[in-house]
Design a protein around this motif. Structure first.
Motif, PDB file in Angstrom:
ATOM      1  N   LEU A  80      23.241 -13.084  49.452  1.00 57.26           N
ATOM      2  CA  LEU A  80      21.964 -14.219  50.385  1.00 57.26           C
ATOM      3  C   LEU A  80      20.737 -13.617  49.450  1.00 57.26           C
ATOM      4  N   PRO A  81      19.968 -12.745  48.769  1.00 54.32           N
ATOM      5  CA  PRO A  81      19.321 -12.583  48.581  1.00 54.32           C
ATOM      6  C   PRO A  81      18.284 -13.890  47.594  1.00 54.32           C
ATOM      7  N   ARG A  82      19.745 -14.130  46.195  1.00 51.45           N
ATOM      8  CA  ARG A  82      19.301 -15.379  45.525  1.00 51.45           C
ATOM      9  C   ARG A  82      19.182 -16.619  46.345  1.00 51.45           C
ATOM     10  N   ILE A  83      20.113 -17.231  47.548  1.00 47.76           N
ATOM     11  CA  ILE A  83      19.851 -18.081  48.072  1.00 47.76           C
ATOM     12  C   ILE A  83      18.664 -18.376  48.942  1.00 47.76           C
ATOM     13  N   ARG A  84      18.114 -17.077  49.293  1.00 45.10           N
ATOM     14  CA  ARG A  84      16.255 -16.942  49.960  1.00 45.10           C
ATOM     15  C   ARG A  84      15.902 -17.703  49.272  1.00 45.10           C
ATOM     16  N   ARG A  85      15.090 -16.888  48.134  1.00 43.53           N
ATOM     17  CA  ARG A  85      14.548 -17.397  47.136  1.00 43.53           C
ATOM     18  C   ARG A  85      14.576 -18.722  46.670  1.00 43.53           C
ATOM     19  N   ARG A  86      15.975 -19.195  46.144  1.00 48.74           N
ATOM     20  CA  ARG A  86      15.674 -20.738  45.543  1.00 48.74           C
ATOM     21  C   ARG A  86      15.541 -21.466  46.574  1.00 48.74           C
ATOM     22  N   CYS A  87      16.170 -21.350  47.836  1.00 51.84           N
ATOM     23  CA  CYS A  87      16.532 -22.663  48.755  1.00 51.84           C
ATOM     24  C   CYS A  87      15.448 -22.913  49.924  1.00 51.84           C
ATOM     25  N   PHE A  88      14.763 -21.152  50.155  1.00 50.71           N
ATOM     26  CA  PHE A  88      14.077 -21.448  51.369  1.00 50.71           C
ATOM     27  C   PHE A  88      12.513 -20.680  50.978  1.00 50.71           C
ATOM     28  N   GLY A  89      11.565 -21.302  51.890  1.00 47.52           N
ATOM     29  CA  GLY A  89      10.097 -20.424  52.065  1.00 47.52           C
ATOM     30  C   GLY A  89       9.771 -20.499  53.448  1.00 47.52           C
ATOM     31  N   PHE A  90       9.336 -19.160  54.008  1.00 50.41           N
ATOM     32  CA  PHE A  90       9.009 -18.418  55.144  1.00 50.41           C
ATOM     33  C   PHE A  90       7.769 -18.815  55.196  1.00 50.41           C
ATOM     34  N   VAL A  91       7.209 -19.134  56.627  1.00 57.54           N
ATOM     35  CA  VAL A  91       6.130 -18.910  56.786  1.00 57.54           C
ATOM     36  C   VAL A  91       6.081 -17.986  58.305  1.00 57.54           C
ATOM     37  N   ARG A 112       7.272 -13.567  40.908  1.00 54.40           N
ATOM     38  CA  ARG A 112       7.442 -12.920  39.629  1.00 54.40           C
ATOM     39  C   ARG A 112       9.052 -12.665  39.137  1.00 54.40           C
ATOM     40  N   LEU A 113       9.781 -12.489  40.512  1.00 60.56           N
ATOM     41  CA  LEU A 113      11.792 -13.093  39.613  1.00 60.56           C
ATOM     42  C   LEU A 113      11.843 -13.684  39.089  1.00 60.56           C
ATOM     43  N   ARG A 114      11.065 -15.080  38.709  1.00 59.04           N
ATOM     44  CA  ARG A 114      10.808 -15.932  38.256  1.00 59.04           C
ATOM     45  C   ARG A 114      10.801 -15.703  36.724  1.00 59.04           C
ATOM     46  N   LYS A 115      11.970 -16.336  35.838  1.00 53.95           N
ATOM     47  CA  LYS A 115      12.325 -16.266  34.255  1.00 53.95           C
ATOM     48  C   LYS A 115      10.768 -17.516  34.104  1.00 53.95           C
ATOM     49  N   ILE A 116       9.379 -16.813  34.623  1.00 50.75           N
ATOM     50  CA  ILE A 116       8.101 -17.498  33.551  1.00 50.75           C
ATOM     51  C   ILE A 116       7.026 -16.977  33.494  1.00 50.75           C
ATOM     52  N   SER A 117       6.883 -17.413  32.442  1.00 48.27           N
ATOM     53  CA  SER A 117       5.782 -16.686  31.843  1.00 48.27           C
ATOM     54  C   SER A 117       4.249 -16.007  32.836  1.00 48.27           C
ATOM     55  N   ALA A 118       3.826 -15.199  32.250  1.00 49.50           N
ATOM     56  CA  ALA A 118       2.552 -14.702  33.526  1.00 49.50           C
ATOM     57  C   ALA A 118       1.567 -15.995  33.302  1.00 49.50           C
ATOM     58  N   VAL A 153      -3.142 -19.054  52.829  1.00 45.57           N
ATOM     59  CA  VAL A 153      -1.950 -18.843  51.497  1.00 45.57           C
ATOM     60  C   VAL A 153      -0.599 -18.449  52.187  1.00 45.57           C
ATOM     61  N   ALA A 154      -0.409 -18.610  53.186  1.00 43.29           N
ATOM     62  CA  ALA A 154       1.161 -17.766  53.076  1.00 43.29           C
ATOM     63  C   ALA A 154       1.674 -19.106  52.610  1.00 43.29           C
ATOM     64  N   ILE A 155       1.124 -19.937  53.182  1.00 45.85           N
ATOM     65  CA  ILE A 155       1.864 -21.177  53.210  1.00 45.85           C
ATOM     66  C   ILE A 155       2.053 -21.849  51.048  1.00 45.85           C
ATOM     67  N   ALA A 156       1.312 -21.494  50.776  1.00 42.77           N
ATOM     68  CA  ALA A 156       0.916 -21.074  49.847  1.00 42.77           C
ATOM     69  C   ALA A 156       2.598 -20.124  48.990  1.00 42.77           C
ATOM     70  N   ARG A 157       1.885 -19.296  49.143  1.00 47.16           N
ATOM     71  CA  ARG A 157       3.452 -18.030  48.859  1.00 47.16           C
ATOM     72  C   ARG A 157       4.561 -18.741  48.991  1.00 47.16           C
ATOM     73  N   ALA A 158       4.762 -19.345  49.977  1.00 37.93           N
ATOM     74  CA  ALA A 158       5.963 -20.035  50.753  1.00 37.93           C
ATOM     75  C   ALA A 158       6.752 -21.580  49.627  1.00 37.93           C
ATOM     76  N   LEU A 159       5.400 -22.034  49.408  1.00 36.04           N
ATOM     77  CA  LEU A 159       5.874 -22.329  48.153  1.00 36.04           C
ATOM     78  C   LEU A 159       5.890 -22.754  47.221  1.00 36.04           C
ATOM     79  N   ALA A 160       5.281 -21.629  46.663  1.00 38.55           N
ATOM     80  CA  ALA A 160       5.301 -21.492  45.071  1.00 38.55           C
ATOM     81  C   ALA A 160       6.844 -21.727  44.658  1.00 38.55           C
ATOM     82  N   GLY A 161       8.185 -20.732  45.613  1.00 36.28           N
ATOM     83  CA  GLY A 161       9.157 -20.863  44.548  1.00 36.28           C
ATOM     84  C   GLY A 161       9.923 -22.398  44.977  1.00 36.28           C
TER      85      GLY A 161
END
Ligand SMILES: Nc1ncnc2c1ncn2[C@@H]1O[C@H](COP(=O)(O)OP(=O)(O)OP(=O)(O)O)[C@@H](O)[C@H]1O
Ligand SMILES: [Mg+2]
Length: 229
Positions: A80-91, A112-118, A153-161
């Motif tokens: 479930l954590p993987r599904i939550r991270r990949r599919c959903f943004g929460f506000v 953070r948990l994605r394989k992209i550079s800093a 900011v919360a919306i930007a964070r929800a959309l980040a993934g």
């Protein structure tokens, strides 16, 4: 078009001592890409419980949740954590920002948990904050931001993934009407421009103007009011 998210006869009963609270009772609905579904209903009617189940945060007592046609409600906890991270943004209603991180760092946590550079994380966070009109607030801590800015900011964070589905629980609850409209505009842009699905629970009367469908929920049971013209 296949719905992005489907709830089938979703039910949640909370066991509270010797009492059982039927928070959500047999709720079925779908939402497709490009659509905003609005859930309205009095306090305690089951809106937050429903959103938590849709986002795989809370296990339904019975019923099913399908993501792009695939059932996810029968998956084991470890998936479930993987599904939550990949599919959903929460506000969430109350922002849930990390107080000791700046606006930009808050957005970066979703990457953070994605394989992209800093470097790429910093750029993407900056782009998202800019799109939310916060280019001059990136290095502010939440305590120095207004309610509307925090929610952006919360919306930007929800959309980040880059989620397929945004779940928003009372996203404008603590905002004045101008800031509320701004938030709804952003959610609309996310749905219409990017073809994503939004499910939001809101008491805000102006939310109706942004919804493609309205579902009313009373005592855990749902009735559809929309589609809206
Ligand atoms: N963890 C829990 N344990 C027991 N009962 C709960 C729990 N969470 C919620 N409930 C009950 O379930 C019902 C639905 O609650 P929920 O928070 O989903 O309502 P809501 O529509 O989001 O309300 P509000 O508009 O006030 O946010 C309420 O009767 C609530 O008391
Ligand atoms: Mg709620």
């Amino acid at each position: 078009m296949k719905p992005l998210l489907e709830a089938r006869a979703l039910t949640k009963h909370y066991e509270q001592g010797t009492m059982t609270v039927a928070a959500v009772e047999g709720v079925s609905f779908t939402v497709s890409g490009g659509e905003i579904a609005l859930i309205i209903g009095p306090s305690g009617s089951g809106k937050s419980t429903l959103l938590s189940m849709l986002g795989c945060i809370l296990r339904p007592t019975s019923g099913a949740i399908l993501l792009a046609g695939h059932e996810v409600s029968n998956l084991p906890d470890r998936d479930l954590p993987r599904i939550r991270r990949r599919c959903f943004g929460f506000v969430f209603q109350s922002f849930h920002l990390f107080p000791f991180l700046t606006a930009r760092e808050n957005v970066e946590t979703a990457l953070r948990l994605r394989k992209i550079s800093a470097d790429a994380r910093r750029r993407r966070s900056a782009d998202l904050l800019e799109a939310c009109g916060l280019e001059d607030r990136m290095d502010f801590y939440p305590a120095s931001l207004s309610g509307g800015e925090k929610q952006r900011v919360a919306i930007a964070r929800a959309l980040a993934g880059d989620p397929f589905i945004l779940l928003a629980d009372e996203p404008t609850a603590s905002l004045d009407s101008a800031n509320g409209e701004l938030i709804f505009e952003m959610l609309r842009r996310f749905a219409k421009k990017d073809g994503k699905a939004v499910v939001m629970a809101s008491h805000d009367p102006s939310a109706r103007g942004y919804a493609d469908r309205i579902h009313a929920i009373v005592d855990g049971r749902m009735t559809e009011i929309g589609p809206i013209n």
